[in-house]
Motif scaffolding. Structure first.
Motif, PDB file in Angstrom:
ATOM      1  N   GLN A  18       9.484 111.104  99.052  1.00  0.00           N
ATOM      2  CA  GLN A  18      10.570 110.183  99.402  1.00  0.00           C
ATOM      3  C   GLN A  18      11.649 110.926 100.190  1.00  0.00           C
ATOM      4  O   GLN A  18      12.210 110.390 101.143  1.00  0.00           O
ATOM      5  N   GLN A  30      17.423 108.433  97.795  1.00  0.00           N
ATOM      6  CA  GLN A  30      17.763 107.324  96.913  1.00  0.00           C
ATOM      7  C   GLN A  30      17.519 105.975  97.594  1.00  0.00           C
ATOM      8  O   GLN A  30      17.069 105.023  96.952  1.00  0.00           O
ATOM      9  N   SER A  33      13.869 105.310  97.560  1.00  0.00           N
ATOM     10  CA  SER A  33      13.502 104.913  96.203  1.00  0.00           C
ATOM     11  C   SER A  33      13.855 103.450  95.943  1.00  0.00           C
ATOM     12  O   SER A  33      13.052 102.706  95.371  1.00  0.00           O
ATOM     13  N   THR A  37      11.172 100.445  95.013  1.00  0.00           N
ATOM     14  CA  THR A  37      11.236  99.709  93.752  1.00  0.00           C
ATOM     15  C   THR A  37      11.603  98.257  93.963  1.00  0.00           C
ATOM     16  O   THR A  37      11.603  97.469  93.027  1.00  0.00           O
TER      17      THR A  37
END
Length: 42
Positions: A18, A30, A33, A37
């Motif tokens: 990532q 982040q 991520s 998600t």
């Protein structure tokens, strides 16, 4: 297949973490991520 599923699949096919993907496209790990998600698409 939804965006986050495609993103995970393509990132893994390329052998990228990532963090590496984020560096290449100019966003944080982040953010990647959150995309993966499904928390955020921005």
């Amino acid at each position: 297949m939804q965006f986050h599923e495609q993103l995970i699949s393509l990132r893994k096919q390329k052998g990228l973490s990532q963090e590496q993907l984020g560096e290449q496209i100019g966003v944080s790990r982040q953010t990647v991520s959150k995309w993966e998600t499904g928390v955020s698409l921005r």
